[in-house]
Each structure stands twice: as structure tokens, then as C-alpha cells.
Design an enzyme around this catalytic site. Structure first.
Site, PDB file in Angstrom:
ATOM      1  N   TYR A  60       0.846  -1.207   0.000  1.00  0.00           N
ATOM      2  CA  TYR A  60       0.000   0.000   0.000  1.00  0.00           C
ATOM      3  C   TYR A  60       0.872   1.244   0.000  1.00  0.00           C
ATOM      4  O   TYR A  60       1.849   1.323   0.752  1.00  0.00           O
ATOM      5  CB  TYR A  60      -0.898   0.022   1.249  1.00  0.00           C
ATOM      6  CG  TYR A  60      -2.350  -0.183   0.897  1.00  0.00           C
ATOM      7  CD1 TYR A  60      -2.985   0.719   0.038  1.00  0.00           C
ATOM      8  CD2 TYR A  60      -3.073  -1.252   1.390  1.00  0.00           C
ATOM      9  CE1 TYR A  60      -4.312   0.534  -0.305  1.00  0.00           C
ATOM     10  CE2 TYR A  60      -4.408  -1.438   1.044  1.00  0.00           C
ATOM     11  CZ  TYR A  60      -5.019  -0.535   0.194  1.00  0.00           C
ATOM     12  OH  TYR A  60      -6.322  -0.704  -0.154  1.00  0.00           O
ATOM     13  N   GLU A  62      -0.555   4.834  -0.421  1.00  0.00           N
ATOM     14  CA  GLU A  62      -1.350   6.059  -0.632  1.00  0.00           C
ATOM     15  C   GLU A  62      -0.473   7.286  -0.432  1.00  0.00           C
ATOM     16  O   GLU A  62       0.308   7.360   0.515  1.00  0.00           O
ATOM     17  CB  GLU A  62      -2.547   6.072   0.315  1.00  0.00           C
ATOM     18  CG  GLU A  62      -3.589   5.040  -0.110  1.00  0.00           C
ATOM     19  CD  GLU A  62      -4.839   5.027   0.749  1.00  0.00           C
ATOM     20  OE1 GLU A  62      -4.994   5.919   1.590  1.00  0.00           O
ATOM     21  OE2 GLU A  62      -5.650   4.114   0.574  1.00  0.00           O
ATOM     22  N   ASP A 206      -6.308  13.815 -25.046  1.00  0.00           N
ATOM     23  CA  ASP A 206      -6.350  12.397 -24.665  1.00  0.00           C
ATOM     24  C   ASP A 206      -5.619  11.628 -25.764  1.00  0.00           C
ATOM     25  O   ASP A 206      -6.152  11.433 -26.858  1.00  0.00           O
ATOM     26  CB  ASP A 206      -7.811  11.957 -24.538  1.00  0.00           C
ATOM     27  CG  ASP A 206      -7.946  10.488 -24.150  1.00  0.00           C
ATOM     28  OD1 ASP A 206      -6.962   9.735 -24.288  1.00  0.00           O
ATOM     29  OD2 ASP A 206      -9.038  10.095 -23.701  1.00  0.00           O
ATOM     30  N   THR A 232      -3.717   6.250 -21.699  1.00  0.00           N
ATOM     31  CA  THR A 232      -3.581   4.918 -21.131  1.00  0.00           C
ATOM     32  C   THR A 232      -2.177   4.445 -21.502  1.00  0.00           C
ATOM     33  O   THR A 232      -1.496   5.050 -22.330  1.00  0.00           O
ATOM     34  CB  THR A 232      -4.630   3.937 -21.696  1.00  0.00           C
ATOM     35  OG1 THR A 232      -4.621   4.043 -23.112  1.00  0.00           O
ATOM     36  CG2 THR A 232      -6.006   4.236 -21.160  1.00  0.00           C
ATOM     37  N   LYS A 235      -1.998   0.685 -24.896  1.00  0.00           N
ATOM     38  CA  LYS A 235      -2.373   0.612 -26.319  1.00  0.00           C
ATOM     39  C   LYS A 235      -1.082   0.660 -27.141  1.00  0.00           C
ATOM     40  O   LYS A 235      -0.270  -0.232 -27.005  1.00  0.00           O
ATOM     41  CB  LYS A 235      -3.359   1.731 -26.644  1.00  0.00           C
ATOM     42  CG  LYS A 235      -4.664   1.597 -25.836  1.00  0.00           C
ATOM     43  CD  LYS A 235      -5.717   2.591 -26.265  1.00  0.00           C
ATOM     44  CE  LYS A 235      -7.023   2.366 -25.530  1.00  0.00           C
ATOM     45  NZ  LYS A 235      -7.157   3.151 -24.296  1.00  0.00           N
ATOM     46  N   ARG A 241      -1.986  -2.406 -18.252  1.00  0.00           N
ATOM     47  CA  ARG A 241      -3.238  -1.646 -18.247  1.00  0.00           C
ATOM     48  C   ARG A 241      -3.154  -0.600 -17.143  1.00  0.00           C
ATOM     49  O   ARG A 241      -3.200  -0.919 -15.962  1.00  0.00           O
ATOM     50  CB  ARG A 241      -4.439  -2.564 -17.997  1.00  0.00           C
ATOM     51  CG  ARG A 241      -4.545  -3.723 -18.951  1.00  0.00           C
ATOM     52  CD  ARG A 241      -5.923  -4.328 -18.928  1.00  0.00           C
ATOM     53  NE  ARG A 241      -6.799  -3.530 -19.753  1.00  0.00           N
ATOM     54  CZ  ARG A 241      -6.861  -3.618 -21.085  1.00  0.00           C
ATOM     55  NH1 ARG A 241      -6.087  -4.454 -21.746  1.00  0.00           N
ATOM     56  NH2 ARG A 241      -7.676  -2.851 -21.762  1.00  0.00           N
TER      57      ARG A 241
HETATM   58  N1  DSN Z   1     -11.953   1.009 -24.929  1.00  0.00           N
HETATM   59  C1  DSN Z   1     -10.864   1.754 -25.523  1.00  0.00           C
HETATM   60  C2  DSN Z   1     -10.723   1.463 -26.971  1.00  0.00           C
HETATM   61  O1  DSN Z   1     -10.904   0.319 -27.350  1.00  0.00           O
HETATM   62  O2  DSN Z   1     -10.424   2.339 -27.750  1.00  0.00           O
HETATM   63  C3  DSN Z   1     -10.975   3.185 -25.239  1.00  0.00           C
HETATM   64  O3  DSN Z   1     -11.069   3.388 -23.894  1.00  0.00           O
END
Ligand code: DSN
Length: 424
Positions: A60, A62, A206, A232, A235, A241
Site C-alpha cells: 500500500y 497512498e 487524450d 492509457t 495501447k 493496463r
Molecule cells: N476502450 C478503448 C478502446 O478500445 O479504444 C478506449 O477506452
């Protein structure tokens, strides 16, 4: 010599939990024998997996490095600071917070930091290529805030910056989002910055889909244009993730407070470590080659599909992603995606701009090349893939399970030649 306290207990997953172990093996086999063309998916390295699946999950923490609410942070502080420093270096930003659990919490932190309920947010609508958290109605960002949504031009399929400007001038948003989940073209961050400046809005970029392309130098960066950047990490960036939210120094305190304690508790330290590893990998020269190949592959796939009569939104792609309008092919997105999955090609059905159909059964198909490029595939394989995609869609129209099975065998043979990184 045996240690009194073995660091790694000698009990493997298969012995301890055979049921889960079996499911894991089946998923690994699925990932190996099928090809993911979902543009938001990727295959992480063994190094990212090792960090993500580590004992860091036990701790933990925080708070932030140097200011925690639990003791025992001697190592965790260094890990989080390493991830922060690497994010700052790679995206040339003044501040980075690597704690958001994923993209939606990262974007919610932006609202929590700078907006009051009822304030106006302007973002690209989900069916036009935006994201749920850019103010789409079913998200709290569309119900707790006053949301106005822009789209793309009906003829070009591209963002019309004059239309965005006109809407911004009329609606005076406090927060303006750019970026999305189904945008096949370069985003003009400078144009968005001009619009935000004209209406005194805070611009948030974003870059979840394109972070790896930006790190690899094949997409312009929003740094210097957008004072807030969210992404994120799983990707095109090819990490675990998770998410990162970045900002100018001036906005950093509000943003950090919004992430913790505003929205989240303890950070997921194992994910933070995985993020540090993926950022290290993304800073290596070979990652530039990867990013270049992702785009080349998408462009070849786009050309090949166009030659076979597929209508692509905006006529092609500048990045990793292709959005196909299947209307002229006489098949709906869901049926095509399901048939492709049977044929070993994993995609997702997707709305297209101005889609007359509902989101759960839309007219489009979204595909992309980050994952197959991570497997080492190049232009030659993209040509074969286009032919397999077309074959599977035609087989779906004929409802020929036999033909889909035959394509699945070919895909499996192809996939075996290009093992997914991170799997045995
Ligand atoms: N779910 C994601 C995507 O597939 O683009 C976006 O958050």
C-alpha cells in the site's frame, strides 16, 4: 543452500489453482493462434509482464513519493519516481502522475481538478470517434457536467476545425477535449490550442490511442499545445493496463490532488513498475522502428482493403487505426466482427460517423495494427491479412462456417510464424 524464507514460494499456479491455470493457458493459446487487430490492444514484453506480475502488488502506498500515508516506501518511492521521470522525458512534460488506474479515471481526474458540476465540457462525441469520458451522455461526464459534442465533417470524415471553433465560441466550454478512440487521422493539436485560447478553455489532449506513436516520433506531440495530456499505457505504448496524466507545473497540484485523494486510494505499484518498464522500452531506438512499422502496416492494410471495395472513414489512415463503413458491403459490423473472430482475426464492431444504426449493432468495423506489428508482421503480412479479412466477410455473407474454418487454419499457421511477445 535453501533460504529460510524463500522469496518465491515453490508452488506454481497450476498446482495451486489448476482451474484458473487452465483458463490462463487457454487464453494464452487464443492470443497465440489468433491475430488481434483491435487497435487498442497490444502484446507487452516479458519484461513488462514480469514487473506487472510482481510482489509489488503487496504494498500500500497512498500518497506520492516522499509523502505517503504508510511506511515501508523506500523502494516504492524510487519505482514511482522512475516511472514519473521516464514519462516526463519521453513526452517532454513538466509534470506526470502515473497513478490513475486506467484511462477513464485519468480523464475523470481532469474534471475533478478543474471543473465544478454543471460546468461545460466540449469533446468529440463517442459515435464520431471520441471517448465516453469526453462528455458522452451515458458517462457521468455527460450527466454531471453540461456537455456539448463535436464530430467530423460528413463529407471528409475528418475533424472540421472551423466547425469546432464555431461551436466553442457559441458554447464557451471550460474544458475542451481532443483525441478519441476511432480517429484515423492526425490530430492538429495546434489548431485545438488556438481554439481553446480564443474561448479561454482548458485544453486536454487524450492521447491514449496514439501515445506510442508520439513516443516513436510518428505522430505530432500535444506538448506545448495542451496543458493537460492523458493517456492509457496499454495501447500503442505497449505497457500494462494503466494510465498517466500529465500537465504543466502550474496545474500539477490540482491534478495530483484530484487523482489522490480525490478519486483513488492506493496506487497499483505493480502497474507503476510495468509503466516504468514500458516507458524505458519506448525510449529505445527500436521502438521508433516499431512505431513507423505500425503506421506503414495500417496504410498498406488500408490500401489493400480499399482496392477490395471497402469504404474507409476519411478514405484511409495516418496512424494505427482504420475505421470501415461496411454498409456498401451489405453486412453489419457485429456480424462481420463475429465472423472474423471465427476466422481467427479479432476486431471490434464500431459506430461510424452519422451511423444510422445503434451502438450495439453499428455499421462499422474498427481495426488496427499495433498488436500484429509487435508480433513482427510487416507489409507482406498485411496484404495477406487484407485478403483473409475480405474472404471472411464474404464467407460470413454466404454463412459458410467451412470457409471461416479454413481461414482460421491459415491464420493459425501465420500466427505461429510470428509468436506474440510475452507468451511462451
Ligand atoms: N476502450 C478503448 C478502446 O478500445 O479504444 C478506449 O477506452
Amino acid at each position: 543452500m535453501h533460504s529460510r524464507f524463500p522469496l518465491i514460494p515453490d508452488i506454481t499456479l497450476s498446482q495451486k489453482d489448476p482451474l484458473l491455470s487452465d483458463l490462463l493457458k487457454k487464453e494464452e493459446a487464443r492470443q497465440q493462434s489468433k491475430l488481434s487487430l483491435i487497435p487498442s490492444e497490444n502484446h507487452v514484453s516479458q519484461a513488462v509482464l514480469a514487473a506487472t506480475g510482481s510482489i509489488l502488488t503487496n504494498k500500500y502506498s497512498e500518497g506520492y513519493p516522499g509523502k505517503r500515508y504508510y511506511e515501508g516506501q523506500q523502494i516504492i518511492d524510487q519505482i514511482e519516481q522512475l516511472a514519473i521521470n521516464r514519462a516526463k522525458d519521453i513526452f517532454s512534460v513538466e509534470h506526470a502522475n502515473v497513478q490513475p488506474y486506467s484511462g477513464s479515471p485519468a480523464n475523470l481526474a481532469i474534471y475533478a481538478a478543474f471543473l465544478e458540476p454543471g460546468d461545460t465540457v466540449m469533446g468529440m462525441s463517442l459515435p464520431m470517434g471520441g471517448h465516453l469520458t469526453h462528455g458522452w451522455q451515458v458517462s457521468v461526464t455527460g450527466s454531471w457536467f453540461r456537455s456539448v459534442q463535436y464530430g467530423v465533417n460528413k463529407v471528409t470524415g475528418r475533424i472540421d476545425y472551423d466547425e469546432v471553433r464555431a461551436m466553442a465560441k457559441k458554447e464557451r466550454p471550460k474544458l475542451l477535449f481532443c483525441g478519441g478512440t476511432a480517429i484515423p487521422r492526425l490530430i492538429d493539436f495546434a489548431a485545438f490550442a488556438d481554439i481553446a485560447k480564443e474561448v479561454d478553455a482548458l485544453l486536454a489532449a487524450d492521447i491514449a490511442h496514439i501515445a506510442g506513436l508520439i513516443a516513436g516520433g510518428v505522430h505530432p506531440s500535444p506538448t506545448g499545445y495542451a496543458p493537460i495530456i492523458s493517456t492509457t499505457t496499454h495501447k500503442t505504448l505497449r505497457g500494462p493496463r494503466g494510465a498517466i496524466v500529465m500537465s504543466t507545473r502550474e496545474l500539477s497540484q490540482n491534478l495530483d490532488r484530484a487523482v489522490f485523494p480525490g478519486l483513488q486510494g492506493g496506487p497499483h505499484n505493480h502497474t507503476t513498475a510495468g509503466i516504468a518498464v514500458c516507458l524505458h522500452e519506448a525510449s529505445q531506438p527500436e521502438f521508433k522502428l516499431y512505431a513507423q512499422q505500425v503506421v506503414k502496416n495500417a496504410q498498406v492494410l488500408a490500401e489493400e482493403l480499399t482496392e477490395r471495395g471497402y469504404e474507409l472513414i476519411s478514405g484511409g489512415t495516418d496512424n494505427h487505426l482504420i475505421l470501415i463503413d461496411l454498409t456498401s458491403k451489405g453486412i453489419i459490423g457485429k456480424k462481420a466482427a463475429q465472423a472474423l473472430d471465427q476466422a481467427g482475426i479479432v476486431t471490434n464492431y464500431n459506430t461510424i460517423p452519422f451511423d444510422p444504426r445503434k451502438p450495439f449493432s453499428p455499421s462499422g468495423l474498427r481495426i488496427g495494427t499495433p498488436a500484429v506489428t509487435s508480433r513482427g508482421m510487416g507489409e507482406q503480412e498485411m496484404r495477406r491479412l487484407a485478403s483473409f479479412i475480405d474472404g471472411a466477410i464474404e464467407a460470413a455473407k454466404r454463412e459458410s462456417a467451412l470457409d471461416l474454418k479454413s481461414i482460421a487454419n491459415e491464420i493459425s499457421n501465420l500466427a505461429i510464424q510470428f509468436p506474440a511477445p510475452g507468451t511462451c
